[in-house]
Design an enzyme around this catalytic site. Structure first.
Site, mmCIF file in Angstrom:
data_model
loop_
_atom_site.group_PDB
_atom_site.id
_atom_site.type_symbol
_atom_site.label_atom_id
_atom_site.label_comp_id
_atom_site.label_asym_id
_atom_site.label_seq_id
_atom_site.Cartn_x
_atom_site.Cartn_y
_atom_site.Cartn_z
ATOM 1 C CE LYS A 1 38.606 -96.394 13.626
ATOM 2 N NZ LYS A 1 39.457 -97.352 14.322
ATOM 3 C CG ASP B 1 43.099 -97.231 16.205
ATOM 4 O OD1 ASP B 1 42.728 -96.765 17.290
ATOM 5 O OD2 ASP B 1 42.348 -97.329 15.207
#
Ligand code: ATR
Length: 273
Positions: free
Chosen positions: A66, A102
């Site tokens: 990420k 998220d």
């Protein structure tokens, strides 16, 4: 021409993203596929260059890449920049923009319980990647007061620096638990037999507090079970997982994702294992 979407990560075999996105693509009659790719640290750069050369239409990135994707982007969304993690890349006219869905996914799930106000005192346990994404979403899109508590308190202090929010030791959060209206468990403590100890005890929890965990399998972690027995309203990580994917789908296609369909697919997959 048929479009290609994918998720990259390591491990990736058990990712439920392909099942969710494939169902959404089919439901919306889009001529596109979504596939998982297992890549390693060694093959990462070549894989990303390959995606670019092949004209990928968009992709998700999961652990442990990420952060590593960031240098390959043309544009970085400010919230993704603030948590230094990207889970979704949108491709438009050949330009790659990185987002982190998220935090927004978590917040959407929390708001499905009730609106969040300036009277809310939120405790986030943990200071890893998931915690950072949730903290960014809550601090940008709500008026709540937030405390981040972490075993390594310096990481929590670094997260809140320059904001009006606070960092605490886990012991301090545990002692002050009664003041919090929302508790969010993001640590990896208590997930396995070898690591069975919870990050904090819940003896001082006020009944009616919202307690959530970012884990959805098992549906009720030991932390959530204890919280429920103390009168908390509990929420597991399923809404966050479904919503982060739904937001990514909408960023790619402009189409609102059918969250019920996605939820049922996840429940079916984890139920069948
Ligand atoms: P993720 O990216 O999934 O959020 P991570 O970056 O690996 O996960 O972070 C794990 C979090 O769980 C950290 O906040 C970690 O605390 P430290 O920063 O002190 O390492 C926390 N954690 C892991 N095991 C723990 C334990 N036994 N007790 C309390 N916190 C724990």
């Amino acid at each position: 021409m048929k479009k290609l979407y994918c998720v990259i990560g390591n491990p990736i075999a058990h990712s439920l993203s392909p099942a969710m996105h494939t169902a959404l693509l089919e439901k919306n009659h889009l001529d596109a596929s979504y596939v998982p790719f297992l890549i390693t640290k060694e093959t990462f750069t070549a894989a990303i260059q390959g995606l670019k050369a092949l004209g990928i239409s968009g992709f998700n990135i999961t652990s442990p890449f990420k952060e590593a994707i960031i240098p390959f982007l043309d544009v970085l969304d400010p919230e993704a920049e603030a948590c230094a993690a990207v889970n979704t890349v949108v491709v438009k006219d050949g330009r790659w923009t990185g987002y982190n869905t998220d935090g927004a996914g978590y917040l959407e799930g929390l708001r499905s319980i009730r609106p969040i106000t300036n009277a809310d005192q939120i405790l986030i346990l943990g200071a890893g990647g998931a915690s950072k994404a949730i903290f960014q979403a809550l601090s940008h899109h709500t008026e709540a007061n937030i405390v981040v508590a972490n075993r390594t308190v310096e990481k929590a202090e670094k997260m809140v620096v320059g904001t009006r929010h606070q960092a605490m030791r886990l012991s301090e959060a545990e002692a002050n638990l009664a003041i919090f209206t929302i508790v969010i468990q993001t640590t990896s403590a208590g997930l396995t037999e070898e690591n069975a100890e919870l990050p904090i005890t819940l003896d001082n929890l006020t009944a009616g507090t919202i307690v959530s965990d970012i884990i959805y399998n098992p549906a009720e972690t030991p932390f959530l079970k204890i919280a429920k027995s103390r009168g908390a309203t509990i929420q597991n990580g399923l809404p966050m997982f479904v919503n982060q994917a739904a937001i990514a789908f909408q960023l790619w296609t402009g189409i609102e994702a059918d969250r019920n369909l996605m939820r049922n697919i996840v429940l079916q997959e984890i139920g069948g294992k």
